[in-house]
Design a protein around this motif. Structure first.
Motif, PDB file in Angstrom:
ATOM      1  N   MET A 102       0.822  -1.271  -0.013  1.00  0.00           N
ATOM      2  CA  MET A 102       0.093   0.173   0.042  1.00  0.00           C
ATOM      3  C   MET A 102       1.020   1.299  -0.097  1.00  0.00           C
ATOM      4  N   ASN A 103       0.555   2.286  -1.038  1.00  0.00           N
ATOM      5  CA  ASN A 103       1.406   3.385  -0.931  1.00  0.00           C
ATOM      6  C   ASN A 103       0.892   4.592  -0.205  1.00  0.00           C
ATOM      7  N   ALA A 104      -0.280   4.493   0.338  1.00  0.00           N
ATOM      8  CA  ALA A 104      -0.893   5.733   1.042  1.00  0.00           C
ATOM      9  C   ALA A 104      -0.248   5.903   2.512  1.00  0.00           C
ATOM     10  N   ALA A 105       0.015   7.346   2.675  1.00  0.00           N
ATOM     11  CA  ALA A 105       0.739   7.914   3.756  1.00  0.00           C
ATOM     12  C   ALA A 105       0.125   7.466   5.094  1.00  0.00           C
ATOM     13  N   PRO A 106       1.097   7.274   6.072  1.00  0.00           N
ATOM     14  CA  PRO A 106       0.206   7.066   7.513  1.00  0.00           C
ATOM     15  C   PRO A 106      -0.801   8.437   7.624  1.00  0.00           C
ATOM     16  N   LEU A 107      -1.677   7.756   8.369  1.00  0.00           N
ATOM     17  CA  LEU A 107      -2.589   9.257   8.664  1.00  0.00           C
ATOM     18  C   LEU A 107      -2.048  10.133   9.559  1.00  0.00           C
ATOM     19  N   GLY A 108      -2.281  11.420   9.283  1.00  0.00           N
ATOM     20  CA  GLY A 108      -1.766  12.501  10.085  1.00  0.00           C
ATOM     21  C   GLY A 108      -0.493  12.977   9.506  1.00  0.00           C
ATOM     22  N   LYS A 109       0.195  12.268   8.508  1.00  0.00           N
ATOM     23  CA  LYS A 109       1.608  12.684   7.910  1.00  0.00           C
ATOM     24  C   LYS A 109       1.365  13.221   6.853  1.00  0.00           C
ATOM     25  N   PRO A 110       1.879  14.407   6.639  1.00  0.00           N
ATOM     26  CA  PRO A 110       1.713  15.220   5.314  1.00  0.00           C
ATOM     27  C   PRO A 110       2.283  14.246   4.015  1.00  0.00           C
ATOM     28  N   VAL A 111       1.478  14.386   2.960  1.00  0.00           N
ATOM     29  CA  VAL A 111       1.920  13.740   1.816  1.00  0.00           C
ATOM     30  C   VAL A 111       2.815  14.431   1.018  1.00  0.00           C
ATOM     31  N   ARG A 112       4.093  14.299   0.957  1.00  0.00           N
ATOM     32  CA  ARG A 112       5.088  15.236   0.180  1.00  0.00           C
ATOM     33  C   ARG A 112       5.035  14.694  -1.412  1.00  0.00           C
ATOM     34  N   MET A 113       5.215  15.713  -2.207  1.00  0.00           N
ATOM     35  CA  MET A 113       5.292  15.554  -3.649  1.00  0.00           C
ATOM     36  C   MET A 113       6.492  15.022  -3.988  1.00  0.00           C
ATOM     37  N   ARG A 114       6.647  13.792  -4.607  1.00  0.00           N
ATOM     38  CA  ARG A 114       7.648  12.914  -4.942  1.00  0.00           C
ATOM     39  C   ARG A 114       8.206  13.113  -6.364  1.00  0.00           C
ATOM     40  N   VAL A 115       7.306  13.646  -7.110  1.00  0.00           N
ATOM     41  CA  VAL A 115       7.561  13.838  -8.252  1.00  0.00           C
ATOM     42  C   VAL A 115       7.668  15.489  -8.795  1.00  0.00           C
ATOM     43  N   GLY A 116       7.688  15.770 -10.159  1.00  0.00           N
ATOM     44  CA  GLY A 116       7.717  17.166 -10.341  1.00  0.00           C
ATOM     45  C   GLY A 116       9.342  17.207 -10.672  1.00  0.00           C
ATOM     46  N   VAL A 117       9.532  18.714 -10.947  1.00  0.00           N
ATOM     47  CA  VAL A 117      11.129  18.950 -11.467  1.00  0.00           C
ATOM     48  C   VAL A 117      11.914  19.854 -10.227  1.00  0.00           C
ATOM     49  N   PRO A 118      13.066  19.855 -10.516  1.00  0.00           N
ATOM     50  CA  PRO A 118      13.668  21.069  -9.319  1.00  0.00           C
ATOM     51  C   PRO A 118      13.677  22.373 -10.039  1.00  0.00           C
ATOM     52  N   ALA A 119      13.548  23.124  -9.157  1.00  0.00           N
ATOM     53  CA  ALA A 119      13.618  24.759  -9.638  1.00  0.00           C
ATOM     54  C   ALA A 119      14.114  25.514  -8.413  1.00  0.00           C
ATOM     55  N   VAL A 120      14.944  26.652  -8.688  1.00  0.00           N
ATOM     56  CA  VAL A 120      15.678  27.396  -7.730  1.00  0.00           C
ATOM     57  C   VAL A 120      14.866  28.845  -7.943  1.00  0.00           C
ATOM     58  N   LEU A 121      14.571  29.150  -6.765  1.00  0.00           N
ATOM     59  CA  LEU A 121      14.034  30.500  -6.520  1.00  0.00           C
ATOM     60  C   LEU A 121      14.858  31.392  -5.783  1.00  0.00           C
ATOM     61  N   ALA A 122      14.787  32.900  -6.039  1.00  0.00           N
ATOM     62  CA  ALA A 122      15.477  33.757  -5.427  1.00  0.00           C
ATOM     63  C   ALA A 122      14.480  34.720  -5.030  1.00  0.00           C
ATOM     64  N   PHE A 123      14.966  35.196  -3.622  1.00  0.00           N
ATOM     65  CA  PHE A 123      14.000  36.065  -2.735  1.00  0.00           C
ATOM     66  C   PHE A 123      14.921  37.561  -2.512  1.00  0.00           C
ATOM     67  N   GLY A 124      14.169  38.662  -2.778  1.00  0.00           N
ATOM     68  CA  GLY A 124      14.859  39.809  -2.383  1.00  0.00           C
ATOM     69  C   GLY A 124      13.908  40.884  -1.799  1.00  0.00           C
ATOM     70  N   SER A 125      14.327  41.493  -0.788  1.00  0.00           N
ATOM     71  CA  SER A 125      13.411  42.299  -0.197  1.00  0.00           C
ATOM     72  C   SER A 125      14.219  43.504   0.568  1.00  0.00           C
ATOM     73  N   ASN A 126      13.944  44.877   0.362  1.00  0.00           N
ATOM     74  CA  ASN A 126      14.676  46.094   0.837  1.00  0.00           C
ATOM     75  C   ASN A 126      13.711  47.014   1.468  1.00  0.00           C
ATOM     76  N   LEU A 127      12.262  46.593   1.833  1.00  0.00           N
ATOM     77  CA  LEU A 127      11.602  47.636   2.311  1.00  0.00           C
ATOM     78  C   LEU A 127      10.797  46.777   3.413  1.00  0.00           C
ATOM     79  N   GLY A 128      10.518  47.644   4.557  1.00  0.00           N
ATOM     80  CA  GLY A 128       9.689  47.220   5.504  1.00  0.00           C
ATOM     81  C   GLY A 128      10.307  46.182   6.184  1.00  0.00           C
TER      82      GLY A 128
END
Ligand SMILES: Nc1ncnc2c1ncn2[C@@H]1O[C@H](COP(=O)(O)OP(=O)(O)OP(=O)(O)O)[C@@H](O)[C@H]1O
Ligand SMILES: Nc1nc2c(c(=O)[nH]1)N=C(CO)CN2
Length: 180
Positions: free
Chosen positions: A1-27
């Protein structure tokens, strides 16, 4: 059975990698970047896997570093995503809008900016809405150094090892310690 145990978050195991950059200089710069990461976690099809430390960096303007402008905090996140590049851009734009991002002057001061630095190693400049990898990431220590925090072996498509690019980048970056 593949279902995650109850109460455990289901993490995404597929998809592609990406890199995000964050910047903030106000507030509340650190609070806003944290809120942006939290908001991305709520976006369907985006799984945030790692977030770098925060770095304090002087504002880079079209004419060079502007020490009169408020300094930025910058960070990088590694994600996996089920979204196509433009849908991921829509998702990051939604997060920017929700956090009150206003676009005014080019490279002007801002509460939040989120760039897609890399999407699965794709190299593309066909679409005016998205250029991959981000066209200025390769020369920005404020992107490259936080990226190395979460992936010391990272490579930037078309440019090579991020560690080599970071060694050549000249803009100053230093780890930011929250003042209590
Ligand atoms: N890889 C990318 N990531 C994010 N936005 C991108 C990317 N490639 C192109 N864009 C476009 O850039 C626009 C943002 O331009 P803007 O003038 O706000 O850039 P900026 O964030 O001020 O500067 P910079 O792009 O140098 O960080 C977005 O609306 C988006 O369509
Ligand atoms: N230090 C720093 N300077 C910038 C930054 C940034 O994130 N950090 N972002 C810009 C446009 O996106 C322009 N200048």
């Amino acid at each position: 059975m593949n279902a995650a145990p109850l109460g455990k978050p289901v993490r995404m195991r597929v998809g592609v990698p990406a890199v995000l950059a964050f910047g903030s200089n106000l507030g509340d710069r650190a609070g806003t970047i944290q809120a942006a990461v939290d908001a991305l976690r709520e976006e369907a099809g985006v799984d945030v896997r790692a977030v770098s430390r925060l770095y304090e960096t002087p504002a880079l303007k079209p004419d060079g570093i502007d020490v009169e402008a408020p300094a930025y905090l910058n960070a990088v996140a590694l994600v996996r995503t089920l979204l196509e590049p433009l849908a991921l851009l829509d998702a990051v734009n939604r997060v920017e809008d929700r956090l009150g991002r206003v676009r005014e002057e080019h490279w002007g001061d801002r509460t939040i900016d989120i760039d897609i630095v890399d999407y699965d190693g794709i190299v593309s400049d066909d679409d005016p809405r998205i250029v991959l990898p981000h066209p200025r990431a390769h020369e920005r220590a404020f992107v490259l150094v936080p990226w190395l925090d979460v992936d010391p072996d990272a490579r930037l498509a078309g440019f090579g090892p991020v560690a080599d690019l970071a060694a050549r980048a000249t803009d100053p970056v230093r780890v930011w310690e929250a003042r209590s």
